[in-house]
Design an enzyme around this catalytic site. Structure first.
Site, mmCIF file in Angstrom:
data_model
loop_
_atom_site.group_PDB
_atom_site.id
_atom_site.type_symbol
_atom_site.label_atom_id
_atom_site.label_comp_id
_atom_site.label_asym_id
_atom_site.label_seq_id
_atom_site.Cartn_x
_atom_site.Cartn_y
_atom_site.Cartn_z
ATOM 1 N N GLN A 237 0.827 -1.206 0.000
ATOM 2 C CA GLN A 237 0.000 0.000 0.000
ATOM 3 C C GLN A 237 0.867 1.263 0.000
ATOM 4 O OE1 GLN A 237 -3.160 -2.026 2.998
ATOM 5 N NE2 GLN A 237 -3.526 0.130 2.686
ATOM 6 N N ARG A 384 -9.490 -0.337 7.282
ATOM 7 C CA ARG A 384 -10.441 0.611 6.706
ATOM 8 C C ARG A 384 -10.767 1.713 7.712
ATOM 9 N NH1 ARG A 384 -14.194 -1.184 1.958
ATOM 10 N NH2 ARG A 384 -14.562 0.858 1.093
ATOM 11 N N CYS A 385 -9.730 2.349 8.170
ATOM 12 C CA CYS A 385 -9.872 3.287 9.279
ATOM 13 C C CYS A 385 -8.643 4.172 9.289
ATOM 14 C CB CYS A 385 -9.991 2.471 10.550
ATOM 15 S SG CYS A 385 -9.392 3.243 12.035
ATOM 16 N N GLU A 760 -13.136 5.107 4.200
ATOM 17 C CA GLU A 760 -13.324 4.320 5.412
ATOM 18 C C GLU A 760 -14.506 4.776 6.246
ATOM 19 O OE1 GLU A 760 -9.911 6.730 7.774
ATOM 20 O OE2 GLU A 760 -9.477 5.196 6.336
#
Ligand code: CDP
Length: 806
Positions: A237, A384-385, A760
């Site tokens: 990522q 996802r945060c 997110e």
């Protein structure tokens, strides 16, 4: 685009710029199975690696015998910590400033920890040989309970640092203590609690969960001994961070490391950090002189690569009797597992957790977080945060419901009474964050009106009466959540990773024929960046989005960036893209002025062209100006049309949302049906409404999974009991509810195009909304807080505890 018969609006529409539901360009290859993932890569002479892993949760490693494994035909080498010590790579630094074993060095600290790495001619031989590595263990006492980690007699997990007195953020309190971190004003908060009319206190646990990207973590390392160069393909990522950290660890000069992240099948924070698999593949390639591939399987992914959450939050709220919040106190134990490999900005060991006051106007707040070691896998990533925002949002949104219940107020009305008002923005929270913009009351009102909130409450009241009369065994729950996110890490004054400031970048080249390429330091894992960055450029430069290629994930070609996670791509690289466009546009304006023989100031921008003010028939389109940039520039001007921008944002962006969920719970089976889920999101300026909707659908589905069933669970002996999809809940289309999406638009005042992140938000807002719905179903029976996950068994158990089964 030279067509004068079209209106400005028609020309703008043809560009497919911001606001357009442009179809995802990357899907052309994905839906045809033509994506190019790491495991698709096959290099001549490539070898395959696999791990021998620990069956113990905590044990001393007495002896490792690799003889039988090495003798298996097809095995090329077997690597242990002793091999890695010869190249000083037995331990590696983590993103959080700790160190982590690459392969077991004297001890194993959690089940499935990497012990030996087998390299073979094919994947199957490597797996067979991994089973032949003989390891003699001496089992040690195990602790998987973070609340017991700092007690007397708790087994010391990290003997390597047991005498270290200082943590990254002050003195350590215990050999299993990692850090203490605090925010807010303790005396002011304590005073608020002393004078409060009403207080609540609740232990709110956000269990350990794990992201579930379709594609697991993997890499191919290829070391060229002649050039001394390493090429590393992987599911990264943040490719540039991998290159820099890789250079610091391996001592290979950074310009001789080429990191390439091809298509990635989901990340969700799981693919930010560095794992032993990467180091072992690199060392194996150096040792064997051949490319080496490492691909983890699902069990390895769920049980060893980075987990998320595992926060134990002792939460208190103080309030006046008429429902105005006056103080918030939260003491948290954060379980980081055996190594602190948390992916946080260095200054924030508990991430952005101090956003815990949420969307409410708390005059005083104080937060204290202690990080501890346990016999669990390391991690602590932003699933996802944005760096622990999800934990904070869950905690405040549950606590607001608990307080509303105690006050006898409707949870929505209680929230409305305490939401930050529009005129208070920019708003500084009691823990020091400056929220950029918001219109919370409008969003909440729209959400309540759209779902018919009052009618739903009336229906619930009637059902509760019927339940009490014994006419039904079903309970109706209405979950309300209002969340504020903090995304776009980040301003360099607040955020760095191992000293690298968290800016991001975009480089745009416009070719003579008016097409172009944009290269970025971010890396899409499914978010549709190739589609949306081109839309920003289309609007900014007046060139059709279809004429712009977007490229990410190659450290040789992309400008330096910190990657994609925590919804930072739009707030940071989206801004860099717009700013690079503006440099290009400024140059194009000078060229246009020269060609039209007017002063720069006599020109105005109209969608895709500069035209002479007061004489709109005299213009030069951006396509014409691109051509001119390569042969007709004003005297003294450099030819060409390109720009690069490194964007250091002045602040985070603060997207927000109002979510409402309706559930029906069968108290005899625990089966919960999600009847409705409505999600209103405000992410400022919307670049692609269709992609946003897709992001919301995906994030809500993950939130549903987390709230209703996910937990990485360890038994008391340190066995991870949820390491496959047989035991770890991953919702399919069958279980996933229908999503209703909506929006308001409150642009960010400091972002060049007013956009905030969105990726997110649905996870951050969705989890508390589901949990509030389940809790709301039982609230009238005196229940205050039922812990997640709300799978049918636990919901049945909650009903049982309330005496509903006779
Ligand atoms: O960093 P990440 O890409 O995961 O998250 P993001 O910045 O929230 O963007 C996710 C996707 O939504 C990207 O394709 C964005 O361009 C798109 N998006 C949008 O269309 N409008 C916004 N205001 C925010 C994101």
């Amino acid at each position: 685009m030279n067509d004068t018969s079209l209106t400005s609006a028609q020309r703008a529409e043809k560009l497919e710029g911001m606001g357009c539901k442009r179809k995802r360009v990357e899907d052309i290859r994905f839906v045809q199975g033509k994506g190019n993932y790491v495991d698709d890569l096959k290099l001549p002479g490539m070898l395959y690696g696999d791990f021998t892993r620990s069956p113990h949760g905590h044990a001393r490693v007495k002896k490792i015998d690799t003889t039988k494994a090495a003798a298996l035909p097809g095995v090329v080498a077997v690597i242990t910590a002793e091999t890695l010590k010869t190249v000083n790579l037995a331990w590696m630094p983590t993103l959080a400033g700790d160190v982590q074993m690459v392969l077991a060095d004297g001890k194993v600290l959690y089940q499935n920890q990497e012990v030996a790495f087998v390299i073979a001619e094919d994947r199957y031989t490597a797996a067979d040989a991994a089973d032949l590595v003989e390891v003699e263990y001496e089992a040690l006492p195990v602790n998987v309970d973070p609340l017991k980690a700092m007690t007397d007699g708790a087994p010391v997990i990290r003997e390597d640092i047991k005498d270290k007195s200082d943590g990254a953020h002050g003195k350590r309190k215990h050999p299993n203590h990692i850090f203490s971190w605090t925010a807010g004003d303790k005396p002011a908060t304590d005073a608020a609690f002393e004078t409060a009319d009403v207080t609540i206190k609740e232990m709110i646990v956000y269990p350990r969960v794990h992201p579930c990207p379709l594609e697991t973590c993997q890499c191919v390392a290829s070391f060229d001994k002649i050039k001394g160069e390493l090429t590393l393909w992987g599911t990264f990522q943040a490719p540039h961070v991998i290159r820099t950290v890789g250079s610091l660890i391996s001592k290979i000069p950074e310009h001789k490391i080429h990191v390439i992240a091809p298509d990635i099948g989901g990340g969700f924070g799981n693919k930010v950090g560095a794992y032993p698999g990467y180091i072992c593949a690199i060392v194996a390639s150096i040792v064997t002189g051949r490319p080496v591939k490492w691909v983890e399987d699902r069990i390895e992914n769920l049980s060893t690569t980075a987990f998320a959450r595992d926060f134990y939050m002792d939460m208190e709220i103080a309030c006046t009797k008429d429902g105005k919040v006056t103080g918030l106190r939260c003491y948290t134990i954060a379980d980081h597992g055996a190594f602190d490999a948390c992916a946080n900005a260095t200054k924030w060991p508990a991430g952005l957790f101090s956003i815990i006051t949420g969307s409410y106007d708390f005059p005083a707040a104080h937060v204290l977080v202690d990080g501890v070691y346990t016999n669990k896998a390391p991690g602590g990533v932003a699933y996802r945060c944005s760096f622990r925002v999800t934990e904070a949002a869950y905690c405040i949104e549950r606590a607001m419901d608990v307080m509303a219940q105690k006050l006898g107020m409707d949870p929505a009305e209680f929230r409305i009474k305490n939401l930050i008002r529009r005129e208070q923005f920019p708003y500084t929270s009691a823990t020091g964050w400056q929220y950029d913009s918001g219109d919370y009351h409008t969003a909440m009102a729209k959400a309540m009106e759209t779902v018919g909130y009052k009618k739903l409450r009336d229906e619930q009241k009637a059902k509760r009466e019927a339940f009490k009369r014994g006419e039904t065994r079903e309970l109706m729950g209405i979950g309300v959540a209002f969340f504020t996110e903090i995304v776009g890490a980040g301003p360099s004054r607040a955020c760095d990773i191992l000293g690298i400031a968290m800016f991001d970048s975009a480089e745009i080249r416009i070719h003579p024929t008016g097409t172009g390429i944009c290269r970025l330091g971010t890396k899409s894992q499914g978010q549709g960046h190739e589609t949306t960055y081109a839309q920003i450029i289309a609007t900014e430069l007046g060139l059709p989005a279809d004429n712009i290629a977007v490229e990410e994930g190659n450290t040789d070609t992309a400008p330096y960036g910190l990657g994609t996670y925590g919804s930072r791509s739009t707030p940071v690289s989206g801004a860099a893209t717009a700013m690079a466009c503006r440099k290009i546009k400024a140059k194009a304006q000078m060229i246009a002025a020269y060609m039209l023989e007017v002063h720069d100031d006599d020109l105005e921008w109209d969608v895709d062209r500069f035209r002479v003010k007061g004489a709109p028939e005299r213009f030069k389109t951006m396509t014409e100006l691109a051509w001119a940039a390569y042969h007709e520039v004003p005297p003294g001007m450099e030819p060409g049309l390109e720009a690069i921008n490194y964007y250091d944002p002045p602040n985070f962006t603060f997207p927000f949302g109002a979510y409402i969920c309706v559930v029906d719970v069968d108290v005899d089976t625990g089966v919960t049906e999600v009847r409705r889920f409505y999600a209103l999101d405000d992410c400022g300026t919307r670049i692609n409404p269709m992609i946003i909707e897709g992001q919301i659908h995906g994030g809500l589905t993950e939130a549903f999974g987390i709230a209703m069933g996910q937990e990485i669970h360890y038994d008391d002996d340190g066995n991870v009991t949820t390491a496959s999809f047989m035991d770890y809940f991953l919702p399919t289309a069958v279980e996933t509810p229908h999503w209703e999406t909506d929006w308001t638009t409150t642009p960010s005042p400091h972002h060049p195009i007013g956009a905030k992140g969105v990726g997110e938000s649905p996870n951050v807002g969705g989890v508390p909304c589901f949990s509030n719905a389940i809790n709301d179903a039982f609230a009238f029976l005196g229940s205050t807080h039922i812990q997640m996950p709300h799978d049918h068994w636990r919901t049945w158990t909650a009903a049982d505890k309330l005496g509903l089964h006779g």
